[in-house]
Design a protein around this motif. Structure first.
Motif, short mmCIF file in Angstrom:
data_model
loop_
_atom_site.label_atom_id
_atom_site.label_comp_id
_atom_site.label_asym_id
_atom_site.label_seq_id
_atom_site.Cartn_x
_atom_site.Cartn_y
_atom_site.Cartn_z
N LEU A 110 0.83 -1.20 0.00
CA LEU A 110 0.00 0.00 0.00
C LEU A 110 0.86 1.26 0.00
O LEU A 110 0.60 2.21 -0.75
CB LEU A 110 -0.92 -0.02 1.22
CG LEU A 110 -2.01 1.04 1.33
CD1 LEU A 110 -2.86 1.08 0.06
CD2 LEU A 110 -2.88 0.77 2.54
N ALA A 111 1.92 1.25 0.80
CA ALA A 111 2.81 2.42 0.86
C ALA A 111 3.50 2.66 -0.47
O ALA A 111 3.73 3.82 -0.86
CB ALA A 111 3.85 2.21 1.96
N LEU A 112 3.85 1.60 -1.18
CA LEU A 112 4.50 1.75 -2.47
C LEU A 112 3.54 2.26 -3.54
O LEU A 112 3.96 2.88 -4.52
CB LEU A 112 5.09 0.41 -2.91
CG LEU A 112 6.24 -0.13 -2.05
CD1 LEU A 112 6.67 -1.51 -2.51
CD2 LEU A 112 7.43 0.83 -2.08
N ALA A 113 2.26 1.97 -3.37
CA ALA A 113 1.27 2.42 -4.34
C ALA A 113 0.84 3.86 -4.11
O ALA A 113 0.46 4.56 -5.05
CB ALA A 113 0.05 1.50 -4.30
N ALA A 173 -6.24 4.57 4.53
CA ALA A 173 -5.99 3.47 3.59
C ALA A 173 -5.66 2.18 4.34
O ALA A 173 -6.19 1.10 4.01
CB ALA A 173 -4.86 3.85 2.64
N CYS A 174 -4.81 2.27 5.34
CA CYS A 174 -4.45 1.07 6.12
C CYS A 174 -5.64 0.54 6.91
O CYS A 174 -5.82 -0.67 7.04
CB CYS A 174 -3.29 1.40 7.06
SG CYS A 174 -1.71 1.66 6.22
N GLY A 175 -6.45 1.46 7.45
CA GLY A 175 -7.62 1.03 8.21
C GLY A 175 -8.58 0.23 7.36
O GLY A 175 -9.08 -0.83 7.80
N ALA A 231 -4.61 -4.70 0.20
CA ALA A 231 -3.92 -3.45 -0.17
C ALA A 231 -4.69 -2.68 -1.22
O ALA A 231 -4.78 -1.45 -1.17
CB ALA A 231 -2.51 -3.77 -0.65
N MET A 232 -5.27 -3.40 -2.18
CA MET A 232 -6.03 -2.72 -3.24
C MET A 232 -7.35 -2.18 -2.73
O MET A 232 -7.86 -1.17 -3.24
CB MET A 232 -6.25 -3.68 -4.41
CG MET A 232 -4.97 -4.12 -5.12
SD MET A 232 -4.03 -2.73 -5.84
CE MET A 232 -2.82 -2.38 -4.54
N VAL A 233 -7.93 -2.83 -1.72
CA VAL A 233 -9.15 -2.28 -1.09
C VAL A 233 -8.84 -0.92 -0.48
O VAL A 233 -9.56 0.07 -0.71
CB VAL A 233 -9.70 -3.25 -0.03
CG1 VAL A 233 -10.81 -2.58 0.78
CG2 VAL A 233 -10.22 -4.52 -0.67
N GLY A 234 -7.77 -0.85 0.31
CA GLY A 234 -7.40 0.42 0.92
C GLY A 234 -7.06 1.48 -0.10
O GLY A 234 -7.44 2.65 0.04
#
Length: 343
Positions: A85-88, A101-103, A124-127
């Motif tokens: 997620l952080a990389l996206a 996003a993480c939540g 990760a894609m959901v967030g």
């Protein structure tokens, strides 16, 4: 002669999930280095904060579900979700954007369905999709390469001070999406976001994630089916609908392969063993579907990059793909082969 007694191989070993997750984290290192070289410490800030947020949400929800914290936290699945997620996310994203996003990634993408191994969607894609739809301005504010000092970026993340006007730039996919008058050569000459084939810098980042993906293939932690299916479908679609370098161009095949989140998606997202297809043939079909959808949304949809949307849509199709591509059990005839009950 007495035959030796054969028992089940109840061997005890290290946590397999933990080892796989650590290898996946190791494979992201080339991409992390490339992003850090281009955008400075913003990517590292994202990684640290997203990791803390994801582990915190994971611990809180595990405690609420009365599950053992240490056992589940040590499988590193939440950490992998945080890193992807952080990389996206754009470097120097506001702290609250990463928190939200993480939540959603941990809460609604994973724990809502029972935790690791039971989630139908890639967490990760959901967030990522939730914050992309909710906060489009922040999600499209990518810094210019080498354009933000670390301290200024940290102040921007914390909301202490805003960065000066002009620190953000349109990505190559954004620029191509809104272009109405310039040829590709003119667009490349007037926009620093463009490189030789894809986006300036994005080419290096995609090649770095490709290197990480090849490492995962070498370690046999993933199979080639989903990545090759996605990249081949994206290449074929962009080749079929490539209308040259005019102002109405949708981009060349190399442009689509080396820009956006293509390689990150191909080797780290579509290869998710939980939310994707399970058989090798199913993984190939799954990857092809993602590649086709990525191009369709990029070329004719409302979002310049489309990996997250394509993956979530194919997550919905994964059970159907599994149903029609399940391998024949050993010793059983193929379906519809004339076999009748009782024979």
């Amino acid at each position: 002669m007495t035959l030796p007694r054969i028992t089940s191989p109840h061997a005890k070993g290290s946590n397999r999930t933990q080892q796989v997750m650590l290898q996946v984290l190791l494979a992201t290192v080339p991409g992390i280095l490339a992003l850090t070289w281009l955008f400075g410490a913003g990517t590292l800030f994202n990684l640290v904060w997203a990791s803390l947020c994801a582990l915190g949400f994971e611990a809180a929800l595990l405690a609420a579900r009365q599950r053992p914290l240490a056992f589940f936290l040590k499988d590193y699945s939440a950490l992998v979700t945080a890193v992807l997620l952080a990389l996206a996310l754009p470097p120097y994203s506001p702290w609250w954007l990463t928190l939200i996003a993480c939540g959603f990634a941990i809460g609604f993408g994973k724990q809502l369905y029972g935790g690791l191994g039971q989630n139908p969607f890639n967490p990760a894609m959901v967030g990522y999709v939730v914050v992309l739809i909710s906060f489009p301005v922040e999600m499209t504010s990518w810094p210019a390469p080498h354009g933000v000092a670390a301290l200024d970026g940290l102040k921007h993340i914390l909301g202490i001070a805003n960065l000066p006007d002009g620190w953000a730039q349109a990505t190559a996919l954004d620029a191509l999406k809104v272009n109405k008058s310039l040829t590709i050569d003119e667009l490349r000459a007037s926009n620093v976001a463009f490189g030789h084939f894809g986006g300036a810098g994005s080419e290096a980042v995609n090649l770095a994630f490709l290197a990480g993906g090849l490492y995962l293939l070498h370690k046999r932690l993933i199979t080639w089916h989903a990545p090759v299916g996605m990249l081949a479908a994206l290449f074929v679609m962009s080749l079929l609908f490539w209308n040259g370098s005019g102002s109405d161009s949708n981009g060349s095949p190399l442009f689509h392969l080396l820009t956006g989140a293509t390689m990150l998606g191909a080797f780290f997202i579509v290869t998710d063993p939980v939310s994707g297809a399970t058989s090798n043939r199913g993984r190939l079909v799954f990857g092809i579907g993602v590649g086709v959808l990525v191009y369709v949304i990029r070329a004719w949809g409302g979002y310049p990059d489309a990996v997250a949307f394509a993956v979530l849509l194919m997550n919905l199709a994964a059970p159907t793909i599994d149903y029609y591509t399940r391998p024949r059990s050993y010793g059983h005839r193929k379906p519809n082969s004339g076999f009748k009950l009782g024979e």
